[in-house]
Scaffold this motif. Structure first.
Motif, short mmCIF file in Angstrom:
data_model
loop_
_atom_site.label_atom_id
_atom_site.label_comp_id
_atom_site.label_asym_id
_atom_site.label_seq_id
_atom_site.Cartn_x
_atom_site.Cartn_y
_atom_site.Cartn_z
N ILE A 1 3.28 21.02 -28.00
CA ILE A 1 3.06 21.75 -29.25
C ILE A 1 3.54 23.20 -29.11
CG2 ILE A 1 1.30 22.65 -30.83
CD1 ILE A 1 -0.29 20.15 -30.41
N SER A 2 3.16 23.83 -28.00
CA SER A 2 3.57 25.23 -27.79
C SER A 2 5.09 25.36 -27.72
CB SER A 2 2.94 25.76 -26.49
OG SER A 2 1.53 25.65 -26.54
N THR A 3 5.72 24.43 -27.01
CA THR A 3 7.18 24.47 -26.89
C THR A 3 7.85 24.20 -28.22
OG1 THR A 3 6.91 23.61 -24.63
CG2 THR A 3 9.13 23.58 -25.54
N LEU A 4 7.24 23.34 -29.04
CA LEU A 4 7.78 23.04 -30.36
C LEU A 4 7.76 24.29 -31.25
CD1 LEU A 4 8.91 20.31 -31.25
CD2 LEU A 4 6.78 19.88 -32.46
N LEU B 1 7.46 13.18 -19.53
CA LEU B 1 6.29 13.44 -18.70
C LEU B 1 5.03 12.87 -19.35
CD1 LEU B 1 4.87 14.78 -16.32
CD2 LEU B 1 4.91 16.94 -17.58
N TYR B 2 4.93 13.01 -20.67
CA TYR B 2 3.76 12.54 -21.40
C TYR B 2 3.62 11.02 -21.28
CZ TYR B 2 0.45 11.80 -25.20
OH TYR B 2 -0.65 11.45 -25.94
N VAL C 1 -0.30 18.09 -21.21
CA VAL C 1 1.12 17.96 -21.51
C VAL C 1 1.34 18.03 -23.02
CG1 VAL C 1 3.14 16.45 -21.37
CG2 VAL C 1 1.57 16.59 -19.43
N PHE C 2 0.45 17.37 -23.77
CA PHE C 2 0.54 17.39 -25.23
C PHE C 2 0.45 18.82 -25.78
CE2 PHE C 2 -1.79 17.25 -29.31
CZ PHE C 2 -0.83 16.61 -30.08
N VAL D 1 5.25 13.86 -32.06
CA VAL D 1 4.08 14.67 -31.69
C VAL D 1 2.89 14.32 -32.57
CG1 VAL D 1 3.17 17.02 -31.55
CG2 VAL D 1 5.50 16.55 -30.81
N ILE D 2 3.14 14.15 -33.88
CA ILE D 2 2.07 13.75 -34.78
C ILE D 2 1.53 12.37 -34.39
CG2 ILE D 2 1.54 13.12 -37.18
CD1 ILE D 2 3.50 15.28 -38.07
#
Length: 641
Positions: A50-53, A96-97, A45-46, A214-215
């Motif tokens: 990142i990809s979506t960001l 979800l995460y 999910v993480f 995210v970080i």
């Protein structure tokens, strides 16, 4: 549409923030690629976040570029909707995460995700409808941007509330400081958005605000578990790797290096060993992963299919290792094997290798064979039985048997003392001797329960023998030094003895000497307390390993048990015999009684009698027998007429 609208950059937008987001996301992806990360559902999910960001930042740059170039045209509306949809998809993925990390039950997770998806769908529908309306009404780029901010703000607050409520709900499932880390990152993100609106920066740093949580995830939950100096991963990562490779049916080879001198708590590998390990892990095998399950223990895993010539590579690596050993002289045990289906399925390689170590001599290399797996299965069965004995805590547990070895009292010639010895009788294995289960009980915290059981049964037998008129001065019971650390130890021991109705002097406790300073202080305190209650104490195995005469004399023992190794040495060398004799005489002069173990024949007996022996024990007199058979050796008291 006016010329001003055609070339309008919405709300003073600058692409710097989005470009920084893209750069940081690619840096994180690079770190992930060159590090080891556990491939858990939360990690997947993480990675999606990142990809979506990255996609969101690209869409924001594209939307603003098109708006500044073409104004309020259909493609601009479309990209604005896509940008908002991507933003709120990131928020949905946050939800979800959190559900994955906290391991919520499936039913609750589905409810939460359906609610979050409903919020996402509602926002997207409202945003698309608003965009269509704006286009039909011929709104300018400025008005388009203004309406977009309103839709975004409503959606942002809705998702923020959802995730904050979710975090509050699962707060007991997360470590306190992890929670604070997430909350802080969310607060920082909100502050950036607030300042952006106050300063009129449009969406310049909108995506950047999503980057901070995210970080936080990356650092708190997925930071690399490497030991930076030797490149080793921890035992948790080892278990995750084995599970992943087992799931993918990937066969692997493992090489274990154990160095006992470096296995103590707080021990550090010397710099030269660290340098050798770094070189060893990198040079010899393809796609190898190095783990450090414990102090002094390193484990190398590498895929078999990526190393078809692994036998030659292993020989080369062993040759290199022997060169290092010649230089640094650290003792070692090396275990080599191929992945085993049953061990991989249960993820028990650390326990399996440790079990193999026990039967190995120092400075040897052992190749795993089917007998090792059978021995491990046997140990695991015994361990399960020990766990059950411990949990039941039945002092009359029939699986724990009391044997004893009669001890001859030199002054009377009678067998009025004995040493209680423990055995297990297990359904699948039959009679089990102490060398097969005592170490397991000590390692897993079950030893005190076994001691309580054997002490209880011994006391009951002493009570019966005494009631039947037999002369029994005392029977000794072995106790592990590890047990003395418990605050309740003295009360447990004296409680069992007094509960059986026999006096304390009928029982003795055998202890081996401790090398540890703190253990010595505890031992002295516990011995003193129990001696005040009448219990006798033996120092067991004197003459083996570590012996500190000053410490021994400081401890209030009653009897010193000389190990059989001293009996053998005395019989083979006049020099050794003189040393042993002088030690025995010294203890005797200090009012200790001396007991010799391992007396096997008449020659041993005569030798010990000539060296201040008070008691003799060994096969010359009797092998260990069930304690009920002690009546064959003990004498009844003579009645006075």
């Amino acid at each position: 549409m006016s010329q001003a609208d055609t070339h309008f950059i919405p709300n003073n937008y600058t692409p710097v923030g989005d470009l920084i987001v893209i750069a940081i996301c690619f840096v994180m992806l690079a770190l992930i690629y060159f590090s080891y990360m556990r491939k858990s559902p939360a990690f997947r999910v993480f990675m999606t976040i990142i990809s979506t960001l990255i996609l969101t930042a690209v869409l924001n740059v594209t939307y603003n570029a098109l708006a500044s170039r073409f104004g309020a045209v259909p493609v601009v509306y479309a990209f604005r909707c896509l940008f908002h949809a991507a933003l709120f998809t990131v928020y949905f993925l946050f939800t979800l995460y959190i559900a994955e990390v906290t391991r919520l039950d499936r039913r609750k997770t589905i409810r939460i995700l359906l609610g979050a998806f409903a919020v996402l769908a509602m926002i997207v529908v409202v945003d698309v409808a608003s965009s269509i309306r704006s286009f039909n009404e011929g709104h300018s780029a400025v008005e388009l941007s203004s309406r977009g901010r309103l839709v975004f703000l409503v959606g942002y607050l809705a998702f923020a509330a959802t995730n904050l409520v979710l975090l509050a709900t699962v707060r007991r499932r997360l470590y306190k400081w992890v929670m604070f880390g997430f909350y802080s990152s969310v607060a920082l993100a909100f502050a950036i958005l607030l300042f952006q609106q106050i300063l009129g920066g449009g969406s310049s740093f909108t995506v950047s605000s999503f980057l901070f949580p995210v970080i936080a995830m990356f650092y708190i939950m997925h930071s690399t578990p490497y030991d930076a100096e030797i490149g080793a991963l921890d035992s948790t990562t080892l278990n995750a790797t084995v599970s992943e490779w087992y799931g993918k049916k990937r066969n692997f080879i493992f090489m274990s290096l154990y160095m006992p001198e470096l296995a103590g708590e707080g021990e550090q590998m010397p710099d030269e060993v660290r340098a050798a390990v770094r070189q060893f892990a990198v040079e010899h095998f393809r796609n190898a992963l190095l783990f450090q399950p414990d102090h002094g223990h390193l484990l190398l895993l590498f895929p078999k299919n990526r190393n078809p010539d692994y036998e030659q590579r292993m020989e080369k690596s062993l040759k290199a290792f022997r060169e290092y050993h010649r230089l640094y002289q650290y003792d070692y045990k090396i275990v080599i094997g191929e992945s085993i289906e049953a061990i991989s399925r249960k993820n028990e390689y650390i326990s399996f290798i440790r079990n193999t170590h026990r039967g190995m001599a120092l400075n040897t290399v052992h190749r795993i064979n089917p007998e090792d797996t059978a021995a491990f299965d046997r140990s695991e069965y015994i361990l399960r039985q020990l766990a059950d004995i411990h949990s039941r805590h039945d002092l009359d547990d029939e699986r724990v048997l009391v044997y004893c070895q009669p001890v001859c009292n030199v002054s009377t010639g009678k067998y009025d003392t004995a040493e209680a010895l423990m055995r297990l009788r297990l359904e699948d294995l039959g009679l089990i001797f102490p060398d097969q289960f005592i170490f397991l009980a000590e390692e897993n915290g079950y030893i005190h329960t076994l001691t309580e059981i054997i002490l209880h049964k011994t006391c009951e037998e002493i009570r019966k023998l005494t009631a039947e008129g037999y002369e029994i001065n005392r029977i000794s019971v072995n106790v592990s030094v590890l047990e003395l650390k418990a605050d309740s130890f003295c009360d447990d021991i004296s409680g069992i003895i007094s509960g059986s109705g026999i006096p304390g002097e009928k029982v003795a406790i055998e202890l081996t000497e401790s090398q540890n300073e703190s253990e010595f202080d505890v031992m002295k305190s516990k011995i003193t307390e129990l001696k005040d209650r009448g219990i006798k104490f033996y120092l067991d195995d004197f003459g083996t390993g570590y012996s500190n005469m000053e410490r021994i004399i400081e401890l209030p023992f009653d009897i010193i048990k000389f190990d059989r190794s001293l009996v053998i040495a005395s019989g083979s060398s006049s020099r050794s015999e003189k040393i042993v004799r002088n030690m025995a005489d010294m203890f005797s002069d200090l009012n200790y009684s001396v007991l010799y173990e391992g007396v096997e024949n008449e020659s041993d007996e005569n030798l010990c009698l000539d060296m201040s022996a008070s008691y003799l024990q060994g096969y010359k007199f009797s092998r260990p027998i069930p304690i009920e058979e002690l009546r064959r050796f003990a004498e009844r008291k003579k009645e006075i007429s």
